[in-house]
Design a protein around this motif. Structure first.
Motif, PDB file in Angstrom:
ATOM      1  N   ASP A 136       0.849  -1.192   0.000  1.00 33.84           N
ATOM      2  CA  ASP A 136       0.000   0.000   0.000  1.00 33.84           C
ATOM      3  C   ASP A 136       0.889   1.247   0.000  1.00 33.84           C
ATOM      4  N   ASP A 137       0.932   1.938  -1.118  1.00 29.24           N
ATOM      5  CA  ASP A 137       1.809   3.093  -1.307  1.00 29.24           C
ATOM      6  C   ASP A 137       1.116   4.362  -0.807  1.00 29.24           C
ATOM      7  N   PRO A 138       1.679   5.031   0.231  1.00 25.75           N
ATOM      8  CA  PRO A 138       1.026   6.231   0.758  1.00 25.75           C
ATOM      9  C   PRO A 138       1.022   7.407  -0.202  1.00 25.75           C
ATOM     10  N   GLU A 139       1.894   7.373  -1.217  1.00 25.03           N
ATOM     11  CA  GLU A 139       1.966   8.472  -2.170  1.00 25.03           C
ATOM     12  C   GLU A 139       0.868   8.397  -3.224  1.00 25.03           C
ATOM     13  N   GLU A 140       0.198   7.268  -3.297  1.00 26.84           N
ATOM     14  CA  GLU A 140      -0.830   7.082  -4.314  1.00 26.84           C
ATOM     15  C   GLU A 140      -2.140   6.655  -3.658  1.00 26.84           C
ATOM     16  N   GLY A 141      -3.253   7.019  -4.288  1.00 27.16           N
ATOM     17  CA  GLY A 141      -4.546   6.524  -3.877  1.00 27.16           C
ATOM     18  C   GLY A 141      -5.002   5.436  -4.825  1.00 27.16           C
ATOM     19  N   GLY A 142      -5.936   4.630  -4.381  1.00 29.20           N
ATOM     20  CA  GLY A 142      -6.483   3.604  -5.244  1.00 29.20           C
ATOM     21  C   GLY A 142      -5.742   2.288  -5.226  1.00 29.20           C
ATOM     22  N   ASN A 143      -4.846   2.082  -4.248  1.00 28.42           N
ATOM     23  CA  ASN A 143      -4.201   0.779  -4.130  1.00 28.42           C
ATOM     24  C   ASN A 143      -5.236  -0.269  -3.719  1.00 28.42           C
ATOM     25  N   GLU A 144      -5.169  -1.429  -4.335  1.00 27.27           N
ATOM     26  CA  GLU A 144      -6.123  -2.493  -4.026  1.00 27.27           C
ATOM     27  C   GLU A 144      -5.710  -3.192  -2.734  1.00 27.27           C
ATOM     28  N   LEU A 145      -6.630  -3.227  -1.782  1.00 27.52           N
ATOM     29  CA  LEU A 145      -6.370  -3.896  -0.515  1.00 27.52           C
ATOM     30  C   LEU A 145      -6.978  -5.291  -0.538  1.00 27.52           C
ATOM     31  N   ILE A 146      -6.214  -6.265  -0.070  1.00 24.28           N
ATOM     32  CA  ILE A 146      -6.717  -7.621   0.084  1.00 24.28           C
ATOM     33  C   ILE A 146      -7.121  -7.790   1.542  1.00 24.28           C
ATOM     34  N   ILE A 147      -8.413  -7.832   1.782  1.00 24.06           N
ATOM     35  CA  ILE A 147      -8.952  -7.880   3.143  1.00 24.06           C
ATOM     36  C   ILE A 147      -9.186  -9.336   3.536  1.00 24.06           C
ATOM     37  N   GLY A 148      -8.454  -9.790   4.554  1.00 20.60           N
ATOM     38  CA  GLY A 148      -8.643 -11.152   5.040  1.00 20.60           C
ATOM     39  C   GLY A 148      -9.812 -11.287   5.986  1.00 20.60           C
ATOM     40  N   ALA A 149     -10.115 -10.216   6.720  1.00 22.97           N
ATOM     41  CA  ALA A 149     -11.233 -10.216   7.659  1.00 22.97           C
ATOM     42  C   ALA A 149     -11.507  -8.782   8.075  1.00 22.97           C
ATOM     43  N   GLN A 150     -12.700  -8.534   8.539  1.00 24.90           N
ATOM     44  CA  GLN A 150     -13.044  -7.207   9.050  1.00 24.90           C
ATOM     45  C   GLN A 150     -14.162  -7.331  10.064  1.00 24.90           C
ATOM     46  N   GLY A 151     -14.265  -6.340  10.950  1.00 21.90           N
ATOM     47  CA  GLY A 151     -15.324  -6.321  11.952  1.00 21.90           C
ATOM     48  C   GLY A 151     -15.242  -5.050  12.761  1.00 21.90           C
ATOM     49  N   SER A 152     -16.290  -4.797  13.530  1.00 18.08           N
ATOM     50  CA  SER A 152     -16.331  -3.599  14.359  1.00 18.08           C
ATOM     51  C   SER A 152     -16.102  -3.966  15.823  1.00 18.08           C
ATOM     52  N   VAL A 153     -15.598  -2.991  16.586  1.00 18.48           N
ATOM     53  CA  VAL A 153     -15.303  -3.220  17.992  1.00 18.48           C
ATOM     54  C   VAL A 153     -15.486  -1.910  18.748  1.00 18.48           C
ATOM     55  N   ASP A 154     -15.955  -1.997  19.981  1.00 17.38           N
ATOM     56  CA  ASP A 154     -16.056  -0.840  20.863  1.00 17.38           C
ATOM     57  C   ASP A 154     -14.825  -0.776  21.750  1.00 17.38           C
ATOM     58  N   VAL A 155     -14.125   0.358  21.710  1.00 19.27           N
ATOM     59  CA  VAL A 155     -12.971   0.580  22.584  1.00 19.27           C
ATOM     60  C   VAL A 155     -13.460   1.282  23.838  1.00 19.27           C
ATOM     61  N   SER A 156     -13.109   0.731  24.998  1.00 16.37           N
ATOM     62  CA  SER A 156     -13.728   1.144  26.250  1.00 16.37           C
ATOM     63  C   SER A 156     -13.173   2.434  26.823  1.00 16.37           C
ATOM     64  N   GLY A 157     -11.890   2.690  26.690  1.00 19.56           N
ATOM     65  CA  GLY A 157     -11.283   3.816  27.381  1.00 19.56           C
ATOM     66  C   GLY A 157     -10.862   3.410  28.778  1.00 19.56           C
ATOM     67  N   GLY A 158     -10.566   4.412  29.595  1.00 17.38           N
ATOM     68  CA  GLY A 158     -10.154   4.137  30.963  1.00 17.38           C
ATOM     69  C   GLY A 158      -8.834   3.399  31.054  1.00 17.38           C
ATOM     70  N   ASP A 159      -7.972   3.522  30.023  1.00 13.74           N
ATOM     71  CA  ASP A 159      -6.665   2.866  29.966  1.00 13.74           C
ATOM     72  C   ASP A 159      -6.787   1.343  29.996  1.00 13.74           C
ATOM     73  N   THR A 160      -7.935   0.817  29.525  1.00 16.54           N
ATOM     74  CA  THR A 160      -8.119  -0.626  29.414  1.00 16.54           C
ATOM     75  C   THR A 160      -7.742  -1.093  28.017  1.00 16.54           C
ATOM     76  N   THR A 161      -7.589  -2.414  27.860  1.00 15.31           N
ATOM     77  CA  THR A 161      -7.267  -3.004  26.568  1.00 15.31           C
ATOM     78  C   THR A 161      -8.384  -3.947  26.151  1.00 15.31           C
ATOM     79  N   ASP A 162      -8.978  -3.675  25.000  1.00 16.84           N
ATOM     80  CA  ASP A 162      -9.987  -4.568  24.428  1.00 16.84           C
ATOM     81  C   ASP A 162      -9.323  -5.494  23.418  1.00 16.84           C
ATOM     82  N   GLU A 163      -9.995  -6.595  23.112  1.00 18.07           N
ATOM     83  CA  GLU A 163      -9.409  -7.592  22.232  1.00 18.07           C
ATOM     84  C   GLU A 163     -10.397  -7.982  21.143  1.00 18.07           C
ATOM     85  N   LEU A 164      -9.914  -8.056  19.919  1.00 14.98           N
ATOM     86  CA  LEU A 164     -10.698  -8.488  18.769  1.00 14.98           C
ATOM     87  C   LEU A 164      -9.993  -9.678  18.151  1.00 14.98           C
TER      88      LEU A 164
END
Length: 336
Positions: A281-309
């Motif tokens: 993925d070249d930062p100097e160019e847009g439109g690079n094709e990404l190969i996505i192996g997986a994706q999902g959403s997660v809520d980050v809690s805050g309070g200096d805690t660590t969440d896991e996905l």
């Protein structure tokens, strides 16, 4: 630690969530913003990059330009060049700690670096910012890094209140910032975000390597891209829909899974993508094709805690799929 597991079958994904979200908040300061004193702390962290062994940056000072008064500078604590690649996930290096400054409104605050775009002098010790590849040093050019510096747009506005304890971390995303020119010069144009430490969280992403098998060339390396909110619009680094931040794979696996650590996220919902070919993925160019192996959403809690996905593959058998399971109770609770 809060854990969210996403399992992948052909054509089907089930989300398994467990653990209680823990949110915390603390802030200092009073309501006065016209006079008095405040304390200022600044640290640096890094979203890393591939193909180099070290990115050493020497910071020099922070300049404050108050609306009412003369500009003043505060030197950084560490006079040596700092290897940003060692500051991944929740790791950071303090630059200024508990410095007393006047309260009030500031036109701007800037972090300066020791760098000369035109310098080709030999490198020695930790006198300069530089790149390290296979044990060899290469000059690192940072345009305007010494003169103009990095402008710090403070979270919450440009006013520092009387008695406020302002604690910030600057996250320099090397994947977006570092480029190699056609004449073999490394240039750092820092792309950064500034985060208040009053209430942040961290995220650990674990992924089954099988999610990227046969998806990309052997020499490509994976990374996780983190986008704000829940979105299907997963842009590459150079696009208008670029990720907020990224994380490289750690050197050591965790129970056979790849591990990626993302630090200093404000409490919110994020979309995380496992990008199998992130090194392409070249930062100097847009439109690079990404190969996505997986994706999902997660809520980050805050309070200096660590969440896991967790991104997992599931064997193609007759096991029940599509169930949401509590990690604590180990029983199906809801079918999706």
């Amino acid at each position: 630690m809060n854990r969210l597991t996403i399992k992948y079958w052909p054509g089907l994904a089930a989300i398994v969530a467990s653990g209680a979200l823990i949110a915390g908040c603390n802030s200092g300061g009073s309501s006065s913003d016209s006079e008095g004193e405040a304390t200022f702390s600044l640290a640096v962290t890094d979203a890393p990059v591939d193909k180099v062994d070290g990115v050493f940056v020497k910071f020099s000072e922070v300049t404050f330009n108050p609306r009412d008064g003369e500009p003043f500078t505060v030197p950084v604590e560490n006079p040596d060049a700092i290897n940003l690649l060692e500051l991944q996930g929740p790791e950071s290096e303090p630059l200024v700690t508990d410095e007393t400054i006047p309260a009030g409104t500031y036109n701007w605050i800037r972090l300066h670096l020791d760098a000369d775009e035109e310098s080709d002098i030999p490198l020695a010790g930790s006198e300069w910012s530089f790149i390290e590849i296979d044990g060899e040093r290469e000059n690192l050019f940072i345009p305007s890094g010494e003169q103009r510096g990095l402008q710090l747009n403070m979270p919450g506005g440009e006013t520092i209140s009387d008695g406020q304890n302002l604690r910030l971390v600057i996250d320099i995303d090397l994947r977006k910032s570092l480029t190699l020119t056609g004449d073999d010069r490394y240039i750092l144009r820092p792309v950064h975000r500034l985060v208040s430490l009053d209430n942040v969280g961290h995220l650990t992403v674990l992924a089954d390597p099988a999610l990227c098998e046969d998806e990309t060339a052997d020499n490509a390396t994976p990374a996780t891209y983190v986008y704000e909110g829940e979105t299907e619009n997963l842009g590459d680094i150079g696009s208008d829909n670029a990720p907020l931040t990224t994380a490289n794979r750690d050197d050591e696996a965790v129970e056979g899974r790849w591990q990626f650590r993302v630090g200093f996220l404000e409490p919110d919902t994020y979309t995380v993508a496992l990008v199998c070919n992130a090194s392409e993925d070249d930062p100097e160019e847009g439109g690079n094709e990404l190969i996505i192996g997986a994706q999902g959403s997660v809520d980050v809690s805050g309070g200096d805690t660590t969440d896991e996905l967790v991104f997992e593959t599931e064997p193609d058998d007759d096991d029940d799929v599509g169930e949401e399971t509590s990690e604590d109770e180990g029983e199906p609770t809801e079918e999706v």
